[in-house]
Write an enzyme that holds these catalytic residues in place. Structure first.
Site, PDB file in Angstrom:
ATOM      1  N   THR A 290       3.957  -7.303   3.015  1.00  0.00           N
ATOM      2  CA  THR A 290       4.958  -8.308   2.688  1.00  0.00           C
ATOM      3  C   THR A 290       5.988  -8.437   3.799  1.00  0.00           C
ATOM      4  OG1 THR A 290       4.662  -7.729   0.374  1.00  0.00           O
ATOM      5  CG2 THR A 290       6.563  -9.079   0.906  1.00  0.00           C
TER       6      THR A 290
ATOM      7  N   LEU B  38       0.440  -0.097   0.503  1.00  0.00           N
ATOM      8  CA  LEU B  38       0.675  -0.866   1.730  1.00  0.00           C
ATOM      9  C   LEU B  38       1.240  -2.256   1.479  1.00  0.00           C
ATOM     10  CD1 LEU B  38      -2.531   0.150   3.686  1.00  0.00           C
ATOM     11  CD2 LEU B  38      -0.195   0.872   4.163  1.00  0.00           C
ATOM     12  N   ARG B  39       1.540  -2.553   0.215  1.00  0.00           N
ATOM     13  CA  ARG B  39       2.075  -3.883  -0.081  1.00  0.00           C
ATOM     14  C   ARG B  39       3.400  -4.128   0.626  1.00  0.00           C
ATOM     15  NH1 ARG B  39      -0.884  -6.078  -4.448  1.00  0.00           N
ATOM     16  NH2 ARG B  39      -1.470  -4.456  -5.919  1.00  0.00           N
ATOM     17  N   GLY B  40       4.195  -3.077   0.753  1.00  0.00           N
ATOM     18  CA  GLY B  40       5.498  -3.200   1.409  1.00  0.00           C
ATOM     19  C   GLY B  40       5.341  -3.690   2.840  1.00  0.00           C
TER      20      GLY B  40
END
Ligand code: ZN
Length: 344
Positions: free
Chosen positions: A286, A281-283
């Site tokens: 960010t 879920l970093r995408g």
């Protein structure tokens, strides 16, 4: 005037719009998690970082503190400052926002700081020599050729950048201090790869190329020459433009907590990440943070699709499973996905 290395004015940098935008976003919201800059040598990657830092307003720091604690944020003070505060009022000084270079051969002790175990054993006194992370607190940590750095050091930098705290533990002794900084890593993809797990931990990734157009190349050389011949005069010429950017950053930092993130934008962000098949879920996180920082920079009350579109490539291109380092291919894939999504 004494000769010291004056930074090239940020507003005088020709082109490199994506890199400049990524740096502005990181300066407004450091929680986007650092910027990875890919590109050829001699494209002024470190120039832009130094230019941005020197444009920022000087910071108030507690006098004598090795970490430059902010007198206004008591919750983030180091142990020394807490102890000092009990003994009387703290004094503060203005300091420029630091840009600390992390050289490739740096040992772990030099990076995180060194605990003097011998002194601790003989005198019972905890003795700590702060490292580069301490000096980078509240500023920027710049690593040239981050892809040539040992993985465990990169991991460590990313850990500290994410937590905002540096903890050094040796033989049962431990020291912790605040270390909030924006990590900027530059790299030439042809000279060694970063593991995908490390790539994914950088917030934004931008691509910097030597300008392709003739007029642009000429302008780059013209300005560089003018700067080198008369740094003070050149800086004076560009100061009004730099001052305007400074004003925008200060306003955007203050405005950021009030920028709304509508569900529709979150929905788009998630759709985009699914379409591209990014892991974890970093995408999305960010994308959301970067879109919000950009909205704040523009003084908008809420983030919208236009903000999302503009940050999509830097927020996602390094998270694609195939060809993570082939910037051209990754960028094309992100752009295509954005075009399809927003056309629908
Ligand atoms: Zn302190």
């Amino acid at each position: 005037m004494p000769h010291y290395s004056r930074a090239f004015p940020f507003s005088a940098i020709v082109g490199q719009d994506e890199m400049k935008l990524a740096l502005l976003i990181a300066a407004i919201d450091p929680s986007v998690g650092g910027v990875l800059v890919f590109g050829d040598r001699g494209t002024g990657k470190s120039t832009a970082v130094r230019a941005l830092a020197s444009l920022l307003p000087p910071m108030r720091a507690i006098s004598g503190c090795s970490y430059g604690c902010d007198p206004a944020v008591e919750s983030a003070w180091c142990e020394d400052c807490r102890t000092q505060a009990l003994q009387g009022a703290l004094e503060s000084v203005a300091r420029p926002v630091p840009v600390i270079d992390l050289p490739l051969g740096a040992t772990e002790d030099r990076v995180v700081g060194a605990l003097d175990l011998e002194r601790a054993l003989t005198s019972g006194e905890k003795s700590f020599e702060p490292g580069l992370l301490a000096r980078a607190h509240r500023g920027f940590l710049y690593v040239d050729e981050v892809n040539l750095l040992e993985d465990h050091i990169v991991d460590l930098l990313l850990d500290v950048a994410a937590s905002g705290e540096n903890v050094v533990e040796r033989e049962g002794l431990s020291v912790r201090h605040p270390a909030r900084f924006v990590l900027i890593g530059s790299g030439n993809p042809e000279e060694g790869e970063l593991r995908p797990q490390l790539l994914d931990r950088f917030g934004l990734a931008v691509d910097v190329r030597t300008p392709a157009g003739l007029p642009e190349r000429i302008e780059v050389v013209r300005r560089r020459d003018a700067f080198e011949r008369d740094p003070a005069g050149f800086s004076t010429t560009w100061e009004p433009a730099d001052a305007e950017i400074r004003r925008q950053i200060v306003a955007a930092r203050a405005w950021l907590p009030r920028v709304e993130m509508p569900d529709s934008v979150l929905h788009r962000a998630a759709e985009l990440c699914m379409k591209l098949g990014t892991d974890g879920l970093r995408g999305e996180l960010t994308l959301m943070r970067a879109a919000r920082a950009l909205a704040s920079l523009e003084g908008a009350t809420a983030a919208d699709d236009s903000h999302l579109r503009r940050v999509a490539a830097p927020a996602l291109r390094h998270r694609l499973r195939r060809n993570p380092l082939d910037e051209a291919v990754s960028t094309t894939r992100v752009e295509r996905a954005v075009a399809e999504l927003f056309a629908a």
